[in-house]
Design a protein around this motif. Structure first.
Motif, PDB file in Angstrom:
ATOM      1  N   ARG B 118       0.831  -1.214   0.000  1.00  0.00           N
ATOM      2  CA  ARG B 118       0.000   0.000   0.000  1.00  0.00           C
ATOM      3  C   ARG B 118       0.861   1.258   0.000  1.00  0.00           C
ATOM      4  O   ARG B 118       0.484   2.279   0.553  1.00  0.00           O
ATOM      5  CB  ARG B 118      -0.921  -0.010   1.234  1.00  0.00           C
ATOM      6  CG  ARG B 118      -1.917  -1.167   1.266  1.00  0.00           C
ATOM      7  CD  ARG B 118      -2.942  -0.967   2.386  1.00  0.00           C
ATOM      8  NE  ARG B 118      -2.367  -1.118   3.714  1.00  0.00           N
ATOM      9  CZ  ARG B 118      -2.498  -0.243   4.707  1.00  0.00           C
ATOM     10  NH1 ARG B 118      -3.173   0.877   4.529  1.00  0.00           N
ATOM     11  NH2 ARG B 118      -1.931  -0.463   5.874  1.00  0.00           N
ATOM     12  N   ARG B 119       2.059   1.170  -0.579  1.00  0.00           N
ATOM     13  CA  ARG B 119       2.924   2.360  -0.627  1.00  0.00           C
ATOM     14  C   ARG B 119       2.331   3.421  -1.543  1.00  0.00           C
ATOM     15  O   ARG B 119       1.675   3.099  -2.535  1.00  0.00           O
ATOM     16  CB  ARG B 119       4.311   1.971  -1.131  1.00  0.00           C
ATOM     17  CG  ARG B 119       5.099   1.168  -0.123  1.00  0.00           C
ATOM     18  CD  ARG B 119       6.385   0.657  -0.705  1.00  0.00           C
ATOM     19  NE  ARG B 119       7.340   1.731  -0.939  1.00  0.00           N
ATOM     20  CZ  ARG B 119       8.548   1.529  -1.454  1.00  0.00           C
ATOM     21  NH1 ARG B 119       8.942   0.313  -1.792  1.00  0.00           N
ATOM     22  NH2 ARG B 119       9.358   2.546  -1.644  1.00  0.00           N
ATOM     23  N   ASP B 120       2.589   4.660  -1.198  1.00  0.00           N
ATOM     24  CA  ASP B 120       2.109   5.771  -2.026  1.00  0.00           C
ATOM     25  C   ASP B 120       2.738   5.673  -3.415  1.00  0.00           C
ATOM     26  O   ASP B 120       3.968   5.607  -3.528  1.00  0.00           O
ATOM     27  CB  ASP B 120       2.491   7.092  -1.357  1.00  0.00           C
ATOM     28  CG  ASP B 120       1.925   8.276  -2.103  1.00  0.00           C
ATOM     29  OD1 ASP B 120       0.926   8.844  -1.623  1.00  0.00           O
ATOM     30  OD2 ASP B 120       2.474   8.636  -3.179  1.00  0.00           O
ATOM     31  N   PRO B 121       1.915   5.629  -4.467  1.00  0.00           N
ATOM     32  CA  PRO B 121       2.479   5.432  -5.815  1.00  0.00           C
ATOM     33  C   PRO B 121       3.444   6.552  -6.229  1.00  0.00           C
ATOM     34  O   PRO B 121       4.383   6.312  -6.980  1.00  0.00           O
ATOM     35  CB  PRO B 121       1.249   5.403  -6.730  1.00  0.00           C
ATOM     36  CG  PRO B 121       0.079   5.761  -5.903  1.00  0.00           C
ATOM     37  CD  PRO B 121       0.468   5.728  -4.455  1.00  0.00           C
ATOM     38  N   GLN B 122       3.228   7.769  -5.718  1.00  0.00           N
ATOM     39  CA  GLN B 122       4.140   8.868  -6.063  1.00  0.00           C
ATOM     40  C   GLN B 122       5.407   8.870  -5.199  1.00  0.00           C
ATOM     41  O   GLN B 122       6.518   8.755  -5.697  1.00  0.00           O
ATOM     42  CB  GLN B 122       3.427  10.237  -5.901  1.00  0.00           C
ATOM     43  CG  GLN B 122       2.926  10.794  -7.207  1.00  0.00           C
ATOM     44  CD  GLN B 122       1.606  10.144  -7.596  1.00  0.00           C
ATOM     45  OE1 GLN B 122       0.691  10.105  -6.794  1.00  0.00           O
ATOM     46  NE2 GLN B 122       1.505   9.624  -8.820  1.00  0.00           N
ATOM     47  N   SER B 123       5.205   8.963  -3.894  1.00  0.00           N
ATOM     48  CA  SER B 123       6.365   9.157  -3.007  1.00  0.00           C
ATOM     49  C   SER B 123       7.000   7.838  -2.566  1.00  0.00           C
ATOM     50  O   SER B 123       8.136   7.826  -2.104  1.00  0.00           O
ATOM     51  CB  SER B 123       5.926   9.933  -1.765  1.00  0.00           C
ATOM     52  OG  SER B 123       5.042   9.129  -0.998  1.00  0.00           O
ATOM     53  N   ALA B 125       6.018   6.284  -0.046  1.00  0.00           N
ATOM     54  CA  ALA B 125       5.895   6.252   1.416  1.00  0.00           C
ATOM     55  C   ALA B 125       4.982   5.116   1.870  1.00  0.00           C
ATOM     56  O   ALA B 125       4.062   4.717   1.161  1.00  0.00           O
ATOM     57  CB  ALA B 125       5.348   7.584   1.925  1.00  0.00           C
ATOM     58  N   PRO B 127       2.022   3.523   4.262  1.00  0.00           N
ATOM     59  CA  PRO B 127       0.764   4.143   4.725  1.00  0.00           C
ATOM     60  C   PRO B 127       0.921   4.708   6.138  1.00  0.00           C
ATOM     61  O   PRO B 127       1.712   4.200   6.935  1.00  0.00           O
ATOM     62  CB  PRO B 127      -0.232   2.976   4.705  1.00  0.00           C
ATOM     63  CG  PRO B 127       0.583   1.729   4.620  1.00  0.00           C
ATOM     64  CD  PRO B 127       1.858   2.109   3.949  1.00  0.00           C
ATOM     65  N   THR B 128       0.151   5.746   6.437  1.00  0.00           N
ATOM     66  CA  THR B 128       0.320   6.448   7.722  1.00  0.00           C
ATOM     67  C   THR B 128      -0.099   5.578   8.912  1.00  0.00           C
ATOM     68  O   THR B 128       0.303   5.842  10.040  1.00  0.00           O
ATOM     69  CB  THR B 128      -0.486   7.758   7.742  1.00  0.00           C
ATOM     70  OG1 THR B 128      -1.808   7.457   7.284  1.00  0.00           O
ATOM     71  CG2 THR B 128       0.134   8.805   6.844  1.00  0.00           C
TER      72      THR B 128
END
Lengths: 269, 401
Positions: B118-123, B125, B127-128
Motif C-alpha cells: 500500500r505504498r504511495d504510488p508517487q512518493s 511512502a 501508509p500512515t
C-alpha cells in the motif's frame, strides 16, 4: 543481589565521527573536537571470501567493533561467549525482501533470506572467529544496549566467564527510514570479566533505577545518543574516557533506566 | 545449576488453544498441518495455522500493537489461566522483579509486508497507519507482553532464528541466578508471514507434503505458528511431585555455515552435552528426546549423528514438527511445553507423517505414542547461523540427585 558487577577489559567503537576506541577516547575526553562524518565500515576481512561478499553493514560493524574489543582485552575471540544486541537487522536486506514480496515476483534469493535473520551478524561472527561458544541474540528496540548489557553482565557473573557484548545498529533505507529514523551505523563492543585483570579499564555495577537518564552536553553527541540505540552507551563510554569514578544513568526501557556505578580506580574489589 | 520451576505453562498452535486441546490432539496422533491457503501465498505446501488468531482483539489502549504476532501472543497468554498466574506473580514479587524473555524470529513483519503493498504510488511512502515500533520491530512481542501485564523489570526479545525460544530459558536462568529478578515470563511467539514461507522456499527447504521428519523420503519443512509460554520461578521447598523443572540448558554455535548445520552435528552435540552436564545427568538418564527434527535432509542427518554419538541408538525420540509444523522462533518453547506434558502425563508423542524411517539414521524414533512414566526429557532447538540450544526438563519427584 540486585546489582550486577563486572570489569570492562576491552572496548570497540565505530560510529559517525568515531573510527575506533583510541580515536574516540581523545574526543570523549574533550582533547579533540568532535567532527561529524559518516560511519566508515571496514570490509569484513576476517570472513572467508564467499561470506565476505554477502556481508552487510551490520555484519561489518559487528566484526569490526567485536574484534577491536577482543584485541584490546588480549583475548581469543573463539573462547568468548557473546551477547549480540541490535534494535534491528540488516535494513537494506529487509527493504529488498518486503519490496519483492509486494511485487509479482516473490522469488527472493536464498542469501537474502538467510541474511534476514536477526542473528545473521552472530552467525557470521562465529564463522569468522571459529567461536563455538554460546551466544545470546537480543532486541529491545531503543532499549537494546541496556538489554544487552544486563544479559552480558548476568552471563559474566553467573557463569563466571569473560563475555563479549556487541551492540550494533544500522540504518534503514526509505520508506522504512521514515518509520525508524536511525541516521547512521553505530556499534560498541565491550569485553566484560567477572574478576579484575591487568587489562581492566573500569569496574561497573549496574542496577535498575527510576532516575532520569544522563544527557550529554555536546549537542551533536546528545542527538546521536537519542537517535541510535547503541549510542545510549555514550555517557558510560565518556565516563571511562574521562576516568571518572561516578554514577551514570543510562537510558533503557520506557519505565526503567540503568544506574551504572563506574569505578576507574577499581580499588575495592 | 539451581533448578527452576515451570509454575505455569501453556501452548497454542495448530494443535489447539491451550494445554487440554494440545494434549487431546497429541493423544489422537492428529496433525495440525493443512494445505496452505494463507494470505496471498501461492506455494504448494502445508502449514500449521492457528485459525482463531484473526478474531483476537487487543485491549483498546494497546491497538498500536495490533499485528498477527501480537494477536497470537494474546491468544496464547489467555489460555490455561496463564495471564492470571502472571498477574498474581507480579502482585507477589513486584512489577520490577518479573522479567520478560520472548523468542521470535519474524515478530510482526507481516504488517510491513502488507504495508509495502500500500505504498504511495508517487512518493513510495508507507501508509500512515503503519507503526514500526509496536509491530515490525523484533521487540514488539516482548514489549506487548510487558505492557499487557504492566511490568517494569528487564524485558527482551531473543531472536536467534529457530533456537530463539529455547534460549529464553537460558537468559531467564541467568537473570534469576544473578538476583535481578525473582520470576520470568518466558516463551516463544512466531506467526505466519511471507518472508519465511517464500524464504524457506527459495532455499528449496519447503515440502509440498506435510513434513515427514526422519523419513527416508523427507523433503523439507512445513511452517507453523505458535505461542507458548512458561512462568519460571525458584523451586519451592515443598514442591508437588508432578511439578516440572528446568534442570539444564546447553548452548553452542556451529561456526560453520549460515543456513546448513555442521554435517556431523558437532554444535548440536555440544549443546546436548552441556545441558546434561548442567542438569547433573548422564545420557542414560534421559527417557525421551524431543528432536529438532525439521524434516530437511541435512538437519535430520546431522541431528541423528549428534544424538547417536551421545546417547547411542536406544533413547526414545521423536520430532513433533509433523504435528505442529516448524514454528520457528516459537519452536523451542512450544516443544518445551510438549515435553512438560510428556513428563506430567507419561506420554511420549509419536512422530507424525513419517512412514519409512531413514535406515541411515539409526535412532529409536517413535512412530506411535508411548505411554510410560517419564522422569527426564531433553529438547533440541537449532537454527540458521548455526545456533544450538538444548533443554533438560524433569519431574520434581524424578530428581534422584
Amino acid at each position: 543481589m540486585r546489582t550486577l558487577t563486572a570489569y570492562i577489559e576491552g572496548i570497540g567503537l565505530l560510529g559517525p565521527g568515531f573510527k575506533d576506541w583510541p580515536n574516540s577516547l581523545v574526543i570523549l575526553k574533550g582533547h579533540q573536537p568532535y567532527q561529524a562524518c559518516p560511519t566508515l565500515l571496514p570490509p569484513a576481512l576476517s570472513l572467508p571470501a564467499a561470506e565476505r561478499r554477502r556481508s552487510s553493514n551490520i555484519v561489518k560493524l559487528t566484526l569490526a567493533t567485536g574484534l577491536e574489543a577482543v584485541a584490546a582485552a588480549r583475548l581469543n575471540a573463539a573462547d568468548l561467549p557473546s551477547v549480540f544486541s541490535a534494535s534491528g537487522g540488516d535494513g537494506d536486506n529487509c527493504h529488498e525482501i518486503c519490496q519483492m514480496l509486494a511485487s509479482d515476483d516473490r522469488q527472493i534469493s536464498p542469501t537474502r533470506f538467510h541474511n534476514s535473520v536477526h542473528n545473521a551478524a552472530a552467525g557470521y561472527w562465529s564463522i569468522a572467529t571459529g567461536a563455538m561458544t554460546a551466544s545470546s541474540v537480543l532486541c529491545a528496540h531503543d532499549a537494546s544496549f541496556g538489554a544487552g548489557l544486563l544479559e552480558a553482565l548476568a552471563q559474566a557473573s553467573v557463569d563466571h566467564c569473560q563475555t563479549l557484548l556487541l551492540a550494533c545498529d544500522t540504518r534503514y533505507p526509505e520508506p522504512l527510514h521514515k518509520a525508524r529514523p536511525i541516521q547512521d551505523a553505530f556499534g560498541v563492543a565491550l569485553v566484560l570479566a567477572p574478576t579484575r585483570s591487568l587489562q581492566a579499564l573500569a569496574k561497573i555495577s549496574v542496577s535498575l533505577t527510576d532516575a532520569p537518564a544522563e544527557h550529554l552536553e555536546h549537542p551533536e553527541l546528545e542527538t546521536m545518543r537519542l537517535a541510535i540505540p547503541a549510542a545510549r552507551s555514550l555517557p558510560l563510554l565518556q565516563c571511562i574516557a574521562q576516568r571518572q569514578t561516578t554514577r551514570v544513568v543510562l537510558d533503557y526501557l520506557d519505565n526503567a533506566r540503568l544506574a551504572v556505578d563506574v569505578d576507574v580506580e577499581m580499588s575495592a574489589c | 545449576m539451581n533448578s527452576l520451576w515451570l509454575s505455569h505453562f501453556t501452548a497454542t498452535s495448530s494443535l489447539g488453544c491451550g494445554l487440554s486441546q494440545t494434549l487431546a490432539t497429541i493423544r489422537k496422533q492428529r496433525s495440525g498441518l493443512l494445505p496452505c491457503q494463507f494470505d496471498t501465498v501461492t506455494l504448494d505446501t502445508f502449514i500449521g495455522e492457528v485459525p482463531q488468531v484473526d478474531a483476537v482483539e487487543l485491549p483498546a489502549q494497546m491497538t498500536a500493537f495490533n499485528c498477527r504476532n501480537n494477536r497470537l501472543a494474546l491468544l496464547g497468554l489467555s489460555q490455561d489461566g496463564f495471564a492470571e498466574a502472571v498477574t498474581s506473580a507480579t502482585q507477589k514479587y513486584g512489577a520490577q522483579r518479573v522479567g520478560v524473555f520472548i523468542g521470535t524470529s519474524t515478530a510482526g513483519i507481516l504488517q510491513t509486508e502488507m504495508a509495502y503493498r500500500r505504498r504511495d504510488p508517487q512518493s513510495g511512502a508507507l501508509p500512515t497507519d503503519f507503526i514500526y515500533r509496536t509491530t515490525h520491530n523484533t521487540f514488539s512481542v516482548a514489549d506487548f507482553t510487558r505492557h499487557y501485564f504492566g511490568l517494569s523489570g528487564p524485558a527482551v526479545a531473543v531472536s536467534s532464528a529457530c533456537s530463539s525460544s529455547a534460549k529464553v530459558f537460558a537468559s531467564a536462568r541467568r537473570m534469576i541466578a544473578a538476583g535481578l529478578i525473582d520470576v520470568a515470563v518466558v516463551g516463544g511467539v512466531d506467526s505466519l508471514c511471507l518472508t519465511t514461507l517464500y524464504g524457506f522456499n527459495s532455499l528449496g527447504l519447503i515440502s509440498a507434503q506435510a513434513c515427514r521428519p526422519f523419513d527416508a523420503a523427507r523433503d523439507g519443512i512445513s511452517i507453523g505458528e505458535a505461542a507458548a509460554f512458561a512462568l519460571l520461578e525458584r523451586v519451592p521447598a515443598h514442591g508437588d511431585d508432578d511439578a516440572v523443572l528446568l534442570l539444564g540448558v546447553g548452548e553452542s554455535s556451529d561456526a560453520h555455515h549460515m543456513s546448513s548445520p555442521h554435517p556431523d552435528g558437532l554444535g548440536a552435540r555440544m549443546a546436548m552435552q552441556d545441558a546434561l552436564k548442567m542438569a547433573g545427568l548422564r545420557a542414560g538418564d534421559i527417557d525421551y528426546i524431543n528432536l529438532h527434527g525439521t524434516a530437511t535432509q541435512t538437519n535430520d542427518a546431522a541431528e541423528s549423528k549428534a544424538v547417536v554419538g551421545l546417547f547411542g541408538s536406544d533413547t526414545p525420540c521423536s520430532s513433533t514438527k509433523g504435528a505442529t509444523g516448524h514454528t520457528l522462533g516459537a519452536a523451542g518453547s512450544m516443544e518445551a511445553v510438549i515435553c512438560a506434558l510428556a513428563l506430567q502425563h507419561g506420554l511420549m508423542p509419536g512422530g507424525l507423517n513419517t512412514r519409512q524411517l531413514d535406515p541411515l539414521l539409526p535412532i529409536n524414533y517413535l512412530l506411535d505414542n508411548r505411554e510410560k512414566p517419564v522422569a527426564h526429557v531433553l529438547s533440541n532447538s537449532f537454527g540458521f547461523g548455526g545456533t544450538n540450544c538444548s533443554l533438560v526438563l524433569g519431574r520434581h519427584n524424578g530428581r534422584s540427585h
